[in-house]
Design a protein around this motif. Structure first.
Motif, mmCIF file in Angstrom:
data_model
loop_
_atom_site.group_PDB
_atom_site.id
_atom_site.type_symbol
_atom_site.label_atom_id
_atom_site.label_comp_id
_atom_site.label_asym_id
_atom_site.label_seq_id
_atom_site.Cartn_x
_atom_site.Cartn_y
_atom_site.Cartn_z
ATOM 1 N N LYS A 51 1.007 -0.978 -0.284
ATOM 2 C CA LYS A 51 -0.153 0.224 0.113
ATOM 3 C C LYS A 51 0.581 1.578 0.070
ATOM 4 N N LYS A 52 0.095 2.212 -0.205
ATOM 5 C CA LYS A 52 1.346 3.709 0.023
ATOM 6 C C LYS A 52 2.263 4.092 1.147
ATOM 7 N N ASP A 53 1.248 3.235 2.513
ATOM 8 C CA ASP A 53 1.830 3.448 3.176
ATOM 9 C C ASP A 53 3.432 2.363 3.347
ATOM 10 N N GLY A 54 3.462 1.437 2.647
ATOM 11 C CA GLY A 54 4.718 0.881 2.881
ATOM 12 C C GLY A 54 4.090 -0.996 3.358
ATOM 13 N N SER A 56 2.317 -4.275 3.156
ATOM 14 C CA SER A 56 1.064 -5.422 2.169
ATOM 15 C C SER A 56 -0.411 -5.551 2.098
ATOM 16 N N LEU A 57 -0.085 -5.526 0.926
ATOM 17 C CA LEU A 57 -1.873 -5.577 0.808
ATOM 18 C C LEU A 57 -2.573 -7.314 1.272
ATOM 19 N N THR A 58 -3.497 -6.726 1.669
ATOM 20 C CA THR A 58 -3.781 -8.321 2.417
ATOM 21 C C THR A 58 -4.889 -9.109 1.301
ATOM 22 N N ARG A 59 -5.918 -7.770 0.998
ATOM 23 C CA ARG A 59 -7.394 -8.945 -0.088
ATOM 24 C C ARG A 59 -6.820 -8.232 -1.325
ATOM 25 N N ILE A 60 -6.859 -8.737 -2.334
ATOM 26 C CA ILE A 60 -6.804 -8.513 -3.644
ATOM 27 C C ILE A 60 -7.910 -9.697 -4.619
ATOM 28 N N HIS A 61 -8.501 -8.659 -5.507
ATOM 29 C CA HIS A 61 -8.707 -10.290 -6.500
ATOM 30 C C HIS A 61 -7.726 -9.421 -7.969
ATOM 31 N N MET A 62 -8.122 -10.665 -8.485
ATOM 32 C CA MET A 62 -7.031 -10.876 -9.752
ATOM 33 C C MET A 62 -8.191 -11.259 -11.369
ATOM 34 N N GLY A 63 -8.099 -9.960 -11.889
ATOM 35 C CA GLY A 63 -9.394 -9.758 -12.588
ATOM 36 C C GLY A 63 -8.617 -10.845 -14.307
ATOM 37 N N LEU A 64 -9.007 -11.342 -15.055
ATOM 38 C CA LEU A 64 -8.872 -11.541 -15.882
ATOM 39 C C LEU A 64 -9.666 -11.524 -17.271
ATOM 40 N N GLY A 65 -9.573 -10.885 -18.103
ATOM 41 C CA GLY A 65 -10.754 -10.878 -18.995
ATOM 42 C C GLY A 65 -9.501 -10.908 -20.723
ATOM 43 N N PHE A 112 -5.993 -9.597 -20.771
ATOM 44 C CA PHE A 112 -4.942 -8.648 -19.730
ATOM 45 C C PHE A 112 -5.378 -10.288 -18.325
ATOM 46 N N CYS A 113 -4.784 -9.118 -17.391
ATOM 47 C CA CYS A 113 -5.008 -9.624 -15.695
ATOM 48 C C CYS A 113 -4.584 -8.329 -15.241
ATOM 49 N N ARG A 114 -4.810 -8.403 -14.076
ATOM 50 C CA ARG A 114 -4.658 -6.845 -13.011
ATOM 51 C C ARG A 114 -5.076 -7.472 -11.424
ATOM 52 N N VAL A 115 -4.696 -6.730 -11.090
ATOM 53 C CA VAL A 115 -4.674 -6.699 -9.675
ATOM 54 C C VAL A 115 -5.117 -5.836 -9.174
ATOM 55 N N LEU A 141 -9.528 -1.715 0.099
ATOM 56 C CA LEU A 141 -10.207 -0.606 0.432
ATOM 57 C C LEU A 141 -11.853 -0.357 -0.877
ATOM 58 N N PRO A 142 -12.399 0.154 0.029
ATOM 59 C CA PRO A 142 -14.266 0.715 -0.660
ATOM 60 C C PRO A 142 -13.745 1.033 -2.056
ATOM 61 N N SER A 143 -13.064 1.874 -2.378
ATOM 62 C CA SER A 143 -12.876 2.025 -3.960
ATOM 63 C C SER A 143 -12.505 1.502 -4.473
ATOM 64 N N LYS A 144 -11.332 -0.053 -4.482
ATOM 65 C CA LYS A 144 -11.254 -1.245 -5.242
ATOM 66 C C LYS A 144 -10.250 -0.712 -6.111
ATOM 67 N N PRO A 145 -9.290 0.385 -6.295
ATOM 68 C CA PRO A 145 -7.809 0.520 -6.755
ATOM 69 C C PRO A 145 -7.403 -0.408 -7.589
ATOM 70 N N GLU A 146 -7.139 0.298 -9.143
ATOM 71 C CA GLU A 146 -6.435 -1.258 -9.438
ATOM 72 C C GLU A 146 -5.111 -1.065 -9.191
ATOM 73 N N VAL A 147 -4.207 -1.647 -9.394
ATOM 74 C CA VAL A 147 -2.526 -1.610 -8.363
ATOM 75 C C VAL A 147 -2.074 -2.007 -9.711
ATOM 76 N N ALA A 148 -1.937 -3.301 -10.171
ATOM 77 C CA ALA A 148 -1.059 -3.298 -11.706
ATOM 78 C C ALA A 148 -2.310 -3.905 -12.379
ATOM 79 N N ARG A 149 -1.834 -3.824 -13.687
ATOM 80 C CA ARG A 149 -2.189 -4.351 -15.293
ATOM 81 C C ARG A 149 -1.052 -5.193 -16.068
ATOM 82 N N PHE A 150 -1.361 -6.314 -16.396
ATOM 83 C CA PHE A 150 -1.043 -6.697 -17.440
ATOM 84 C C PHE A 150 -1.777 -7.488 -19.507
ATOM 85 N N ASP A 151 -1.447 -6.363 -19.467
ATOM 86 C CA ASP A 151 -2.257 -6.280 -20.809
ATOM 87 C C ASP A 151 -0.695 -7.674 -22.592
ATOM 88 N N LEU A 152 -2.074 -8.758 -22.590
ATOM 89 C CA LEU A 152 -0.915 -9.514 -23.490
ATOM 90 C C LEU A 152 -0.937 -9.448 -24.712
#
Length: 199
Positions: free
Chosen positions: A15-18, A20-29, A134-137, A142-153
């Motif tokens: 996270k921004k405060d350094g 570790s992330l605890t709950r993520i979702h891996m979206g694939l499309g 693609f896949c994205r983390v 967080l309530p806003s569920k921000p995208e952390v990283a994205r990989f476009d194939l």
């Protein structure tokens, strides 16, 4: 908007405060590639785009690269309840994530050192029929569920599976790596041995 990664790039999930992330979702499309079809083929299909049924899965490995568990459309939860597959998309239609795997990083069993995310084609449709994969983390804590990283194939070809990305333990946290390695298989079990070679 998250960080855009290229093949081989890695990112520590913090996270921004350094912390570790605890709950993520891996979206694939993915989308069906535009196919040039003759008049008769277009008439028979009713003008509809081809349906693409791909399956997203997560393969969990121990430190010595043995498969501990596989989460896929036939087993929607890991045995340690840390990963949940939200369901199978049979067509690839629609914008955004086609399939999602929810990951509670704090609940991942201590024996699991790596999680590899793959896409397979049970119907053996090949990746030259697919585009915009693609896949994205996403940070689900967080309530806003921000995208952390994205990989476009960008790779297409006559293969039926793709080893998309991995999560690996990194000290007290996790590291995300964009992989993008083609493979061949109908289900995640078929490519589990090959996916272990990227770790």
């Amino acid at each position: 908007m998250g960080l855009t990664l290229r093949k081989g790039d890695a990112l520590t999930l913090t996270k921004k405060d350094g912390s570790s992330l605890t709950r993520i979702h891996m979206g694939l499309g993915w989308d069906a590639a535009e196919q040039k079809r003759g008049f008769l083929a277009s008439l028979l299909s009713g003008g509809k785009p081809q349906e693409i049924d791909l399956d997203a899965s997560a393969i969990l490995y121990t430190s010595d690269r043995r498969v501990q568990d596989i989460v896929y459309y036939g087993q929607l939860k890991s045995r340690d309840f840390s990963i949940t597959h939200t369901g199978d998309n049979l067509t690839g239609e629609g914008d955004g994530d086609d399939e999602v795997l929810l990951v509670d990083l704090n609940r991942v069993d201590d024996s699991v050192k790596h999680i590899v995310f793959v896409i397979t084609s049970y119907s053996r449709q090949t990746f030259d029929q697919i585009e915009n994969a693609f896949c994205r983390v996403v940070d689900d804590a967080l309530p806003s569920k921000p995208e952390v990283a994205r990989f476009d194939l960008t790779e297409q070809g006559r293969f039926t599976a793709m080893i998309m990305a991995s999560l690996s333990r990194n000290g007290q946290g996790w590291k995300f790596t964009a992989i993008g390695k083609p493979a061949n298989g109908k289900v995640a079990h078929d490519i589990a041995a090959e996916a272990a070679t990227v770790l």
